[in-house]
Motif scaffolding. Structure first.
Motif, PDB file in Angstrom:
ATOM      1  N   VAL A 225       0.673  -1.166  -0.069  1.00  0.00           N
ATOM      2  CA  VAL A 225       0.091   0.062   0.161  1.00  0.00           C
ATOM      3  C   VAL A 225       0.986   1.079   0.046  1.00  0.00           C
ATOM      4  O   VAL A 225       1.914   1.387   0.824  1.00  0.00           O
ATOM      5  CB  VAL A 225      -0.854   0.101   1.409  1.00  0.00           C
ATOM      6  N   ALA A 226       0.383   2.109  -0.839  1.00  0.00           N
ATOM      7  CA  ALA A 226       1.338   3.507  -0.783  1.00  0.00           C
ATOM      8  C   ALA A 226       1.103   4.284   0.257  1.00  0.00           C
ATOM      9  O   ALA A 226       0.156   4.544   0.723  1.00  0.00           O
ATOM     10  CB  ALA A 226       1.049   4.144  -2.289  1.00  0.00           C
ATOM     11  N   ASN A 227       1.875   4.912   0.722  1.00  0.00           N
ATOM     12  CA  ASN A 227       1.832   5.903   1.799  1.00  0.00           C
ATOM     13  C   ASN A 227       1.122   7.164   1.267  1.00  0.00           C
ATOM     14  O   ASN A 227       1.302   7.763   0.221  1.00  0.00           O
ATOM     15  CB  ASN A 227       3.233   6.616   2.429  1.00  0.00           C
ATOM     16  N   PRO A 228       0.005   7.617   1.945  1.00  0.00           N
ATOM     17  CA  PRO A 228      -0.860   8.426   1.366  1.00  0.00           C
ATOM     18  C   PRO A 228      -0.316   9.972   1.431  1.00  0.00           C
ATOM     19  O   PRO A 228      -0.566  10.584   0.609  1.00  0.00           O
ATOM     20  CB  PRO A 228      -2.148   8.601   2.148  1.00  0.00           C
ATOM     21  N   ALA A 229       0.831  10.089   2.189  1.00  0.00           N
ATOM     22  CA  ALA A 229       1.601  11.282   1.984  1.00  0.00           C
ATOM     23  C   ALA A 229       2.271  11.412   0.669  1.00  0.00           C
ATOM     24  O   ALA A 229       2.394  12.652   0.432  1.00  0.00           O
ATOM     25  CB  ALA A 229       2.505  11.286   3.164  1.00  0.00           C
ATOM     26  N   ILE A 230       2.474  10.484   0.190  1.00  0.00           N
ATOM     27  CA  ILE A 230       3.096  10.378  -1.255  1.00  0.00           C
ATOM     28  C   ILE A 230       2.249  10.385  -2.172  1.00  0.00           C
ATOM     29  O   ILE A 230       2.194  10.996  -3.395  1.00  0.00           O
ATOM     30  CB  ILE A 230       4.249   9.341  -1.305  1.00  0.00           C
ATOM     31  N   GLY A 231       1.271   9.382  -2.100  1.00  0.00           N
ATOM     32  CA  GLY A 231       0.170   9.343  -3.143  1.00  0.00           C
ATOM     33  C   GLY A 231       0.628   7.785  -3.836  1.00  0.00           C
ATOM     34  O   GLY A 231       1.892   7.699  -3.903  1.00  0.00           O
ATOM     35  N   SER A 232      -0.415   7.332  -4.245  1.00  0.00           N
ATOM     36  CA  SER A 232       0.055   5.924  -5.150  1.00  0.00           C
ATOM     37  C   SER A 232      -0.168   6.119  -6.611  1.00  0.00           C
ATOM     38  O   SER A 232      -0.584   7.194  -6.991  1.00  0.00           O
ATOM     39  CB  SER A 232      -1.092   4.881  -4.701  1.00  0.00           C
ATOM     40  N   LYS A 233       0.194   5.145  -7.307  1.00  0.00           N
ATOM     41  CA  LYS A 233       0.302   5.122  -8.788  1.00  0.00           C
ATOM     42  C   LYS A 233      -1.285   5.014  -9.093  1.00  0.00           C
ATOM     43  O   LYS A 233      -1.356   5.503 -10.248  1.00  0.00           O
ATOM     44  CB  LYS A 233       0.951   4.017  -9.063  1.00  0.00           C
ATOM     45  N   HIS A 234      -1.884   4.564  -8.075  1.00  0.00           N
ATOM     46  CA  HIS A 234      -3.396   4.336  -8.446  1.00  0.00           C
ATOM     47  C   HIS A 234      -3.923   5.715  -8.538  1.00  0.00           C
ATOM     48  O   HIS A 234      -4.920   6.185  -9.266  1.00  0.00           O
ATOM     49  CB  HIS A 234      -4.230   3.427  -7.698  1.00  0.00           C
ATOM     50  N   ASN A 235      -3.630   6.783  -7.362  1.00  0.00           N
ATOM     51  CA  ASN A 235      -4.041   7.950  -7.171  1.00  0.00           C
ATOM     52  C   ASN A 235      -3.892   8.954  -8.412  1.00  0.00           C
ATOM     53  O   ASN A 235      -4.357   9.919  -8.760  1.00  0.00           O
ATOM     54  CB  ASN A 235      -3.451   8.754  -6.094  1.00  0.00           C
TER      55      ASN A 235
ATOM     56  N   LYS B  11       5.478   8.465 -12.697  1.00  0.00           N
ATOM     57  CA  LYS B  11       5.874   9.858 -12.303  1.00  0.00           C
ATOM     58  C   LYS B  11       5.348  11.143 -12.888  1.00  0.00           C
ATOM     59  O   LYS B  11       5.319  11.984 -12.290  1.00  0.00           O
ATOM     60  CB  LYS B  11       7.151  10.047 -11.962  1.00  0.00           C
ATOM     61  N   LYS B  12       5.119  11.079 -14.274  1.00  0.00           N
ATOM     62  CA  LYS B  12       4.588  12.044 -14.928  1.00  0.00           C
ATOM     63  C   LYS B  12       3.306  12.569 -14.554  1.00  0.00           C
ATOM     64  O   LYS B  12       2.890  13.728 -14.842  1.00  0.00           O
ATOM     65  CB  LYS B  12       4.645  11.900 -16.491  1.00  0.00           C
ATOM     66  N   PHE B  13       2.280  11.568 -13.732  1.00  0.00           N
ATOM     67  CA  PHE B  13       1.034  12.182 -13.323  1.00  0.00           C
ATOM     68  C   PHE B  13       0.697  12.583 -12.240  1.00  0.00           C
ATOM     69  O   PHE B  13       1.376  12.174 -11.457  1.00  0.00           O
ATOM     70  CB  PHE B  13       0.177  10.784 -13.832  1.00  0.00           C
ATOM     71  N   PRO B  14       0.038  13.802 -12.142  1.00  0.00           N
ATOM     72  CA  PRO B  14      -0.248  14.226 -10.642  1.00  0.00           C
ATOM     73  C   PRO B  14      -1.086  13.362  -9.914  1.00  0.00           C
ATOM     74  O   PRO B  14      -1.849  12.767 -10.346  1.00  0.00           O
ATOM     75  CB  PRO B  14      -0.863  15.773 -11.077  1.00  0.00           C
ATOM     76  N   VAL B  15      -0.871  13.597  -8.634  1.00  0.00           N
ATOM     77  CA  VAL B  15      -1.838  12.843  -7.710  1.00  0.00           C
ATOM     78  C   VAL B  15      -3.110  13.380  -7.499  1.00  0.00           C
ATOM     79  O   VAL B  15      -3.443  14.619  -7.730  1.00  0.00           O
ATOM     80  CB  VAL B  15      -1.452  12.849  -6.344  1.00  0.00           C
TER      81      VAL B  15
END
Length: 117
Positions: A25-35, A108-112
Motif C-alpha cells: 500500500v502506498a503511503n498517502p503522504a506520497i500518493g499511489s500510482k493508482h491516485n 511519475k509524470k502524472f499528478p496525484v
C-alpha cells in the motif's frame, strides 16, 4: 473481476491505516500510482466471466501473492505468467509483491488526484 485504476485520497488513507506496509500500500503522504490513474489491478477470466485460478486471492498481502512464490499449483502459475506476459507486451510494468498490479512506466509524470469513488 477486479479492475481499479483510480483510488480516492480518503480510501488511500484507510488502506494505509489497515496495511501500513509500502510493499503493498502506498503511503498517502506520497500518493499511489493508482491516485495518479497510472496503475491497474486486474485478473483473468474465462469466457463465462469466471475468474481463473491465480497464486492467491486479490489483495492477499502475503508471500503467496509475490511473483517469485514457488509453491502455487501449475495452473495458477501459468495464469499469472500469462497475465504478466500480456501486460508487459502492452508496455505495463509489474511489481514483485502483487501478481495483479500493473503500472505505467511513466507514472511519475502524472499528478496525484483525489477522485471520489
Amino acid at each position: 473481476m477486479h479492475f481499479f485504476t483510480r483510488i480516492s485520497a480518503q480510501r488511500q488513507k484507510v488502506m494505509w491505516e489497515l496495511v501500513p506496509d509500502e510493499r503493498y500500500v502506498a503511503n498517502p503522504a506520497i500518493g499511489s500510482k493508482h491516485n495518479r490513474g497510472a496503475a491497474v489491478d486486474l485478473t483473468l477470466v474465462d469466457n463465462d466471466g469466471k475468474e481463473l485460478e491465480m497464486p492467491s486471492a486479490f489483495d492477499d498481502f502475503t508471500e503467496k501473492a509475490h511473483r517469485n512464490y514457488t509453491r502455487s499449483n501449475i495452473e495458477a502459475k501459468k495464469n499469472s505468467l500469462l497475465l504478466e506476459t500480456v501486460m508487459k507486451k502492452r508496455g505495463f510494468k509489474s511489481i514483485p509483491t502483487e501478481w495483479w498490479h500493473f503500472e505505467s512506466p511513466d507514472w511519475k509524470k502524472f499528478p496525484v488526484m483525489d477522485v471520489p469513488l
